[in-house]
Design a protein around this motif. Sequence first.
Motif, short mmCIF file in Angstrom:
data_model
loop_
_atom_site.label_atom_id
_atom_site.label_comp_id
_atom_site.label_asym_id
_atom_site.label_seq_id
_atom_site.Cartn_x
_atom_site.Cartn_y
_atom_site.Cartn_z
N PRO A 167 -6.21 -7.77 -3.08
CA PRO A 167 -6.12 -7.18 -4.42
C PRO A 167 -4.73 -6.59 -4.67
CG PRO A 167 -7.30 -5.71 -2.97
CD PRO A 167 -7.02 -6.95 -2.18
N VAL A 168 -4.14 -6.92 -5.87
CA VAL A 168 -2.86 -6.35 -6.32
C VAL A 168 -3.04 -5.82 -7.73
CG1 VAL A 168 -1.42 -7.78 -4.81
CG2 VAL A 168 -2.11 -8.66 -7.03
N ASP A 169 -1.97 -5.31 -8.34
CA ASP A 169 -2.10 -4.67 -9.64
C ASP A 169 -2.60 -5.61 -10.73
OD1 ASP A 169 -1.19 -2.41 -8.48
OD2 ASP A 169 0.90 -2.71 -9.06
N GLN A 170 -2.07 -6.82 -10.81
CA GLN A 170 -2.44 -7.74 -11.89
C GLN A 170 -3.51 -8.74 -11.51
OE1 GLN A 170 0.77 -7.20 -10.99
NE2 GLN A 170 1.30 -5.78 -12.68
N GLY A 171 -4.10 -8.69 -10.32
CA GLY A 171 -5.13 -9.65 -9.92
C GLY A 171 -5.28 -9.74 -8.41
N TRP A 172 -5.36 -10.99 -7.95
CA TRP A 172 -5.62 -11.23 -6.54
C TRP A 172 -4.64 -12.27 -5.99
CZ3 TRP A 172 -9.68 -8.79 -3.89
CH2 TRP A 172 -10.56 -8.06 -4.68
N ILE A 173 -4.16 -11.98 -4.79
CA ILE A 173 -3.38 -12.98 -4.06
C ILE A 173 -4.36 -13.71 -3.14
CG2 ILE A 173 -1.53 -13.41 -2.43
CD1 ILE A 173 -0.23 -10.83 -3.40
N GLU A 218 0.51 -7.39 4.62
CA GLU A 218 1.54 -6.44 4.24
C GLU A 218 2.77 -7.14 3.67
OE1 GLU A 218 2.23 -4.16 7.76
OE2 GLU A 218 0.54 -2.81 7.39
N PHE A 219 3.13 -8.28 4.27
CA PHE A 219 4.29 -9.03 3.79
C PHE A 219 4.07 -9.53 2.37
CE2 PHE A 219 6.40 -13.18 3.29
CZ PHE A 219 7.72 -12.78 3.39
N ARG A 253 5.19 -9.29 -3.39
CA ARG A 253 4.69 -9.17 -4.77
C ARG A 253 5.38 -8.03 -5.50
NH1 ARG A 253 3.23 -11.12 -9.48
NH2 ARG A 253 1.97 -9.63 -10.66
N GLN A 254 5.68 -6.96 -4.81
CA GLN A 254 6.33 -5.82 -5.44
C GLN A 254 7.81 -6.08 -5.69
OE1 GLN A 254 5.57 -2.55 -2.81
NE2 GLN A 254 3.35 -2.44 -3.32
N ILE A 255 8.47 -6.79 -4.74
CA ILE A 255 9.93 -7.01 -4.86
C ILE A 255 10.22 -8.19 -5.76
CG2 ILE A 255 12.01 -7.57 -3.56
CD1 ILE A 255 10.74 -6.13 -1.17
N ALA A 256 9.54 -9.32 -5.53
CA ALA A 256 9.79 -10.53 -6.32
C ALA A 256 8.47 -11.09 -6.80
CB ALA A 256 10.55 -11.56 -5.48
N PRO A 257 7.93 -10.58 -7.90
CA PRO A 257 6.60 -10.99 -8.37
C PRO A 257 6.49 -12.47 -8.66
CG PRO A 257 7.49 -9.20 -9.70
CD PRO A 257 8.53 -9.55 -8.75
N PRO A 283 -1.21 -10.65 13.46
CA PRO A 283 -0.41 -11.48 12.54
C PRO A 283 -1.00 -11.54 11.14
CG PRO A 283 -0.72 -12.58 14.64
CD PRO A 283 -1.64 -11.40 14.65
N LEU A 284 -2.34 -11.52 11.05
CA LEU A 284 -2.95 -11.59 9.72
C LEU A 284 -2.69 -10.31 8.93
CD1 LEU A 284 -4.65 -13.30 7.86
CD2 LEU A 284 -6.71 -12.39 8.93
N VAL A 285 -2.74 -9.16 9.61
CA VAL A 285 -2.43 -7.90 8.93
C VAL A 285 -0.97 -7.87 8.51
CG1 VAL A 285 -2.32 -5.39 9.24
CG2 VAL A 285 -4.27 -6.67 10.14
N ASP A 286 -0.11 -8.39 9.39
CA ASP A 286 1.31 -8.47 9.02
C ASP A 286 1.50 -9.34 7.79
OD1 ASP A 286 1.95 -6.88 11.17
OD2 ASP A 286 2.41 -8.57 12.51
N GLN A 287 0.74 -10.46 7.70
CA GLN A 287 0.84 -11.36 6.56
C GLN A 287 0.41 -10.65 5.27
OE1 GLN A 287 -1.42 -14.94 6.99
NE2 GLN A 287 -0.91 -15.73 4.96
#
Length: 411
Positions: free
Chosen positions: A107-113, A48-49, A54-58, A42-46
């Motif tokens: 890690p994402v393009d503009q920082g960290w989630i 990826e989700f 972040r990519q669809i609705a930043p 579930p954590l890996v699914d979270q």
Amino acid sequence: MNTLRAKLAVLLTVVIIAVVCILTSILVYLFDPPNEQDAISPLVDQIEFLTQVRQIAPKLVVVQEAAAGGEVEANLTAWIRDALMARGAPRDVIVSRKNDLPLLSIPVDQGWIVAQIPDLPPAGGIFHLLLIWLALTTLGMMAVALFFANRMVKPLVLLERAIETVGPDAVLPELAVTGPAEVRVAAKALNSLSSRLKGAMESRMRLVAAAGHDLRTPITRMRLRAEFVEDEEDREMWLKDIDELDRIADSAILLVREESGKSAPAPIRLDILISDLVDELRTLSYDVTLTNSAAGTALANRTGLSRAFRNLIINASTHGKRARVAVQSTPKEIVVVIDDDGPGIPVDLIGQVFEPFFRVDRARMKQFDGAGLGLTIAKEIVQRAGGSIKIENGSLRGLIQTVRLPACSRI
């Protein structure tokens, strides 16, 4: 492992560990903790989700400039990264703990989630923790079991030590009637046994002493009558038999005196005592040689100890043709070795040498004077001094008589 203490400790430890294992197994079954795969999926699914959102609705996902602070959980971080790698979506996520809360930094393009996650089971699953738990429980229970086993057998240890203090007279010391009911019953029984044994031994001593004393009168009358026997050969045989009876009576009385004697021991230079005895016996035509004389002091009654060694040396020089005496000394004990050149004693009879009136060959009784109590008296005297006597056949011939006495530092 053969001691009662060890058996009780092992029994208590096994019982407690068995109960703990059963209860732990029941709890694990009831709570049914997740395994590694069930906990991490579930954590890996979270992860990826959140990356897809972040990519669809930043705007729906808050992004921070830096990862969550706190102490990095290296094991959990590696565990999640391996799971992502297995999914084909590698990502350098970081798991950290801040204010006792587990935080996941993605890690994402503009920082960290940054998201809070539940505590995960450790790597290796819950059974790894159970093994550690059982190991610690085992060590703790062993310590507790040893403590209670010592407490339980302590009264028995006191009884054992009391029995070990039995003196040369074979009488048990008075035991304190304390402790659990069973121990008190055992102490009372041992005290009663000691009292009866002491009474029986005193009665035996009185009987032997009275018999030896009462024999004196008829022996004297027999001696007087034997003097009037006309045949000289018959008279000599009668007198010889009467002399033997007289020696037996004297030896029996002497044995009683040694067993009941309460003379206070004193420091004795054993090397000097043995040297004087050897010189005395040589003047009496006994073939005795002093081969070694190491200085040593023993604590004993001088008269009794002299009598004991005289009996042993005479026994060796008479029955063994000649006697060799060696005195050896160590800081803890003094050893006197007496060996001879005689025929020795058959192996099946050597265990009886200290019995009263023992003879290896009854046919040889007429060849040597004596009542057969010399070794018995010697053993009684040496044991009363805290020592021991051992008699064994030599490797080639003769007997070896070894006397060990505790050394005394006082002179």
